[in-house]
Design a protein around this motif. Structure first.
Motif, PDB file in Angstrom:
ATOM      1  N   GLU A  23      -3.483  34.906  19.085  1.00 12.36           N
ATOM      2  CA  GLU A  23      -2.457  34.839  18.030  1.00 12.36           C
ATOM      3  C   GLU A  23      -2.361  33.430  17.440  1.00 12.36           C
ATOM      4  O   GLU A  23      -2.212  33.263  16.234  1.00 12.36           O
ATOM      5  CB  GLU A  23      -1.090  35.296  18.570  1.00 12.36           C
ATOM      6  CG  GLU A  23      -0.999  36.783  18.821  1.00 12.36           C
ATOM      7  CD  GLU A  23      -1.358  37.632  17.604  1.00 12.36           C
ATOM      8  OE1 GLU A  23      -0.844  37.352  16.495  1.00 12.36           O
ATOM      9  OE2 GLU A  23      -2.169  38.561  17.764  1.00 12.36           O
ATOM     10  N   LYS A  26      -5.377  32.939  15.179  1.00 18.64           N
ATOM     11  CA  LYS A  26      -5.192  33.694  13.930  1.00 18.64           C
ATOM     12  C   LYS A  26      -4.221  32.960  13.005  1.00 18.64           C
ATOM     13  O   LYS A  26      -4.432  32.888  11.793  1.00 18.64           O
ATOM     14  CB  LYS A  26      -4.704  35.111  14.228  1.00 18.64           C
ATOM     15  CG  LYS A  26      -5.798  35.994  14.814  1.00 18.64           C
ATOM     16  CD  LYS A  26      -5.297  37.296  15.419  1.00 18.64           C
ATOM     17  CE  LYS A  26      -4.599  38.201  14.469  1.00 18.64           C
ATOM     18  NZ  LYS A  26      -4.245  39.498  15.075  1.00 18.64           N
ATOM     19  N   ARG A  30      -5.220  31.334   8.917  1.00 20.77           N
ATOM     20  CA  ARG A  30      -4.671  32.194   7.852  1.00 20.77           C
ATOM     21  C   ARG A  30      -5.311  31.898   6.506  1.00 20.77           C
ATOM     22  O   ARG A  30      -5.679  32.810   5.773  1.00 20.77           O
ATOM     23  CB  ARG A  30      -3.156  31.991   7.727  1.00 20.77           C
ATOM     24  CG  ARG A  30      -2.338  32.550   8.842  1.00 20.77           C
ATOM     25  CD  ARG A  30      -0.846  32.358   8.553  1.00 20.77           C
ATOM     26  NE  ARG A  30      -0.554  31.098   7.892  1.00 20.77           N
ATOM     27  CZ  ARG A  30      -0.045  30.027   8.474  1.00 20.77           C
ATOM     28  NH1 ARG A  30       0.255  30.071   9.735  1.00 20.77           N
ATOM     29  NH2 ARG A  30       0.183  28.923   7.809  1.00 20.77           N
ATOM     30  N   LYS A  35      -4.408  37.231   5.323  1.00 23.99           N
ATOM     31  CA  LYS A  35      -3.475  37.992   6.151  1.00 23.99           C
ATOM     32  C   LYS A  35      -3.941  39.425   6.401  1.00 23.99           C
ATOM     33  O   LYS A  35      -3.864  39.921   7.523  1.00 23.99           O
ATOM     34  CB  LYS A  35      -2.100  37.997   5.474  1.00 23.99           C
ATOM     35  CG  LYS A  35      -1.021  38.640   6.295  1.00 23.99           C
ATOM     36  CD  LYS A  35       0.330  38.556   5.617  1.00 23.99           C
ATOM     37  CE  LYS A  35       1.389  39.234   6.466  1.00 23.99           C
ATOM     38  NZ  LYS A  35       2.691  39.218   5.827  1.00 23.99           N
ATOM     39  N   GLN A  36      -4.430  40.085   5.373  1.00 20.73           N
ATOM     40  CA  GLN A  36      -4.827  41.482   5.508  1.00 20.73           C
ATOM     41  C   GLN A  36      -5.948  41.651   6.535  1.00 20.73           C
ATOM     42  O   GLN A  36      -5.887  42.531   7.391  1.00 20.73           O
ATOM     43  CB  GLN A  36      -5.251  42.019   4.149  1.00 20.73           C
ATOM     44  CG  GLN A  36      -5.402  43.518   4.099  1.00 20.73           C
ATOM     45  CD  GLN A  36      -5.654  44.004   2.685  1.00 20.73           C
ATOM     46  OE1 GLN A  36      -6.252  43.303   1.884  1.00 20.73           O
ATOM     47  NE2 GLN A  36      -5.194  45.209   2.390  1.00 20.73           N
ATOM     48  N   GLU A  39      -4.758  40.988  10.223  1.00 22.28           N
ATOM     49  CA  GLU A  39      -3.994  42.066  10.862  1.00 22.28           C
ATOM     50  C   GLU A  39      -4.897  43.047  11.595  1.00 22.28           C
ATOM     51  O   GLU A  39      -4.487  43.676  12.570  1.00 22.28           O
ATOM     52  CB  GLU A  39      -3.149  42.797   9.816  1.00 22.28           C
ATOM     53  CG  GLU A  39      -1.983  41.954   9.323  1.00 22.28           C
ATOM     54  CD  GLU A  39      -1.203  42.618   8.191  1.00 22.28           C
ATOM     55  OE1 GLU A  39      -1.617  43.693   7.706  1.00 22.28           O
ATOM     56  OE2 GLU A  39      -0.177  42.037   7.792  1.00 22.28           O
ATOM     57  N   LYS A  40      -6.146  43.179  11.143  1.00 20.96           N
ATOM     58  CA  LYS A  40      -7.096  44.108  11.757  1.00 20.96           C
ATOM     59  C   LYS A  40      -7.814  43.503  12.962  1.00 20.96           C
ATOM     60  O   LYS A  40      -8.445  44.213  13.729  1.00 20.96           O
ATOM     61  CB  LYS A  40      -8.130  44.555  10.721  1.00 20.96           C
ATOM     62  CG  LYS A  40      -7.522  45.327   9.569  1.00 20.96           C
ATOM     63  CD  LYS A  40      -8.565  45.665   8.532  1.00 20.96           C
ATOM     64  CE  LYS A  40      -7.908  46.333   7.330  1.00 20.96           C
ATOM     65  NZ  LYS A  40      -8.851  46.543   6.243  1.00 20.96           N
ATOM     66  N   LYS A  42      -8.326  42.180  16.510  1.00 22.77           N
ATOM     67  CA  LYS A  42      -7.666  42.391  17.808  1.00 22.77           C
ATOM     68  C   LYS A  42      -8.343  41.641  18.954  1.00 22.77           C
ATOM     69  O   LYS A  42      -7.808  41.573  20.056  1.00 22.77           O
ATOM     70  CB  LYS A  42      -7.652  43.888  18.160  1.00 22.77           C
ATOM     71  CG  LYS A  42      -6.998  44.760  17.109  1.00 22.77           C
ATOM     72  CD  LYS A  42      -5.523  44.483  17.004  1.00 22.77           C
ATOM     73  CE  LYS A  42      -4.898  45.395  15.939  1.00 22.77           C
ATOM     74  NZ  LYS A  42      -3.788  44.788  15.258  1.00 22.77           N
TER      75      LYS A  42
END
Length: 195
Positions: A23, A26, A30, A35-36, A39-40, A42
């Motif tokens: 996290e 990530k 940014r 952002k999009q 979000e995917k 993991k």
């Protein structure tokens, strides 16, 4: 280093990242990834793949990721990445003995005398700001070690083309003539030139 060697190390690093580490990484990327897409993501290897697709990570371009890992206090993982790069590009393998001796003398003198001007020399030697930041992070308080690390990175980049004369010229271009003179005045430097 080969792409397969890098992928192996990236997979190891990914397996050692916990959710909090991922996290934080990530969050730090940014602007580079968006952002999009974030979000995917993991897993660590998905993040590394996204960085690679955007030109921030390649087998000859690991500084950006190394810096990110240091920013999230995972120096162990950054070192793993840097060690792979260092092992795969040992510039001393193809340099003549004479030039290796001259570079060794230059490194010793510069380490002792460069001090806070190390960034100025790094820029003159055309090291990237990311590389300079990475060096600063590794040695925040020891200027001698910082200077030695700077020269190590420069030698990796220049490989067999690394020359002590280039270091001396860069020092003079930075108005660090005293340090350049100290290298040239070392008796071993003159001897190394006449071997």
């Amino acid at each position: 280093m080969s792409a397969s060697q890098l992928n192996f190390v990236l997979l190891e690093i990914s397996n050692q990242l916990n959710d909090e580490n991922l996290e934080k990484l990530k969050f730090l990327v940014r602007a580079q990834i968006g952002k999009q897409k974030l979000e995917k993501i993991k897993t660590g290897h998905q993040l590394f793949e996204a960085l690679s697709e955007r030109g921030h990570l390649a087998d000859d371009k690991t500084d950006f990721l190394s810096n990110l890992l240091r920013q999230i206090q995972r120096n162990d993982l950054a070192d793993k990445l840097n060690n792979l790069e260092t092992q795969s590009r040992d510039p001393d393998n193809d340099i003549s003995d004479t030039e290796r001796a001259k570079l060794s003398i230059a490194t010793e003198v510069i380490g002792q005398h460069l001090g806070k001007n190390w960034r100025k020399l790094g820029r003159k030697l055309k090291l990237s700001e990311v590389k300079l930041d990475s060096i600063a992070t590794r040695h925040p308080t020891d200027l001698e070690e910082t200077a030695v690390e700077l020269l190590k990175e420069w030698k990796k980049i220049r490989s067999v083309e690394a020359r002590a004369e280039e270091l001396i010229a860069a020092l003079r271009n930075c108005d660090l003539n005293l340090t350049a003179d100290k290298i040239e005045e070392r008796p071993e430097f003159e001897t190394a030139g006449h071997v």
